[in-house]
Design a protein around this motif. Sequence first.
Motif, PDB file in Angstrom:
ATOM      1  N   CYS A 270     -25.811  73.606  14.951  1.00 47.07           N
ATOM      2  CA  CYS A 270     -26.512  74.885  15.061  1.00 47.07           C
ATOM      3  C   CYS A 270     -27.351  74.864  16.336  1.00 47.07           C
ATOM      4  CB  CYS A 270     -27.409  75.115  13.840  1.00 47.07           C
ATOM      5  SG  CYS A 270     -26.527  75.136  12.265  1.00 47.07           S
ATOM      6  N   GLY A 295     -22.440  76.987  15.588  1.00 50.21           N
ATOM      7  CA  GLY A 295     -23.099  78.289  15.574  1.00 50.21           C
ATOM      8  C   GLY A 295     -24.132  78.361  16.682  1.00 50.21           C
ATOM      9  N   VAL A 327     -24.906  83.919  15.713  1.00 50.39           N
ATOM     10  CA  VAL A 327     -24.763  83.032  14.575  1.00 50.39           C
ATOM     11  C   VAL A 327     -25.068  83.758  13.264  1.00 50.39           C
ATOM     12  CG1 VAL A 327     -27.155  82.214  14.654  1.00 50.39           C
ATOM     13  CG2 VAL A 327     -25.351  80.714  13.769  1.00 50.39           C
TER      14      VAL A 327
END
Length: 376
Positions: A270, A295, A327
Amino acid sequence: MRDILPDLRARCADGVPFALATVVAVHGSAPRDPGAVMAVDAAGAVLGSVSGGCVESDLYEAAREVLAGAPPRVVAYGISDDEAFGAGLTCGGTIEVLVRAYATGAERDGLAALLELIAAGRPVAEATVLSGAAETGARLVVRPAGAGPTTGTLGSEGLDAAVTDDARGLLAQGRTGVQLYGALGQRRMQEVAVFIRTYAPPPRMLVFGAIDHAAATARIGAFLGYRVTVCDARPAFATRERFPTADEVVRAWPHTYLESTEVDARTAICVLTHDPRFDVPLLVAALRTPAAYIGVMGSRRTHHDRLARLRAAGVDEAGLARLASPVGLDLGARTPEETAVSIAAEIVQHRWGGTGRPLGELTGAIHHPGGPAPPR
């Protein structure tokens, strides 16, 4: 097993007898996957769940019976009678559950050794006979080649060898399931059914950017069972106090850290920095990994600019297509916590191949069969 691991280890250490009810097979829609566990101890305390409440009462009685000396057995539950509402699944599927006791010191000691490996994050597999020409409940604990001895036996040297080989293959893939063998381990025979449950270390979630959204994402990542690392180059931001639920907080340039740490096909990355100085070199490094999910936070305009920078850095269109950006799923999220839910929802949706649409708008099975979707 992991959700009741501390309680099981405590009972093993204290010498408390208990029985385990383990889901070994699922057919159609069912609330829990193979490997889900419920425990009942000698005092009648219940830990865990295998169906969310549909069959636990019946399994409680079965567990008490094996604790009283009945042999291990496999019980099956299908659709319940809507009128009588007997023991069954209201979701329409069928599950098979192995019920066996750990009543003697030797039985508990054997399980305690397995639980210790799981708690330490060591990869290990447990093979248990379900039915056929071998003793129901016989166990074999298998570790990767070179990582430690195989313990226990399923009844024959040939069967132990065949199951050990298959268990190591399933462990490498992170898969759990029932395998069929001949009584002496012969392939393509169906005399013995063996449930092989694998325990791989928890998957990793790497969160880059020590911002408020990262704190919320780290919390929900830990809740989902990930081993969470937060990384940021700024010492004032990357602190343990700001990320108490993360397993580790790393102060380093993101791309440098990513290039030096382990990433596998279960890892979720992430990127929450939305700063080109961090993002571009980090994403170039991320796209070289087999990560399941990458993401990236930022507006559509930011992402459009990011794509241009990545193309200039040599990233091809196939690599760019792996990026989940902006995201998360469209939940209308506003706060960092709501955004973290959106990110987590997309990770789950991607892992299992869900549509991301409301279930009320869909038909067919609620629970998706099979394993994770291919990497995006």
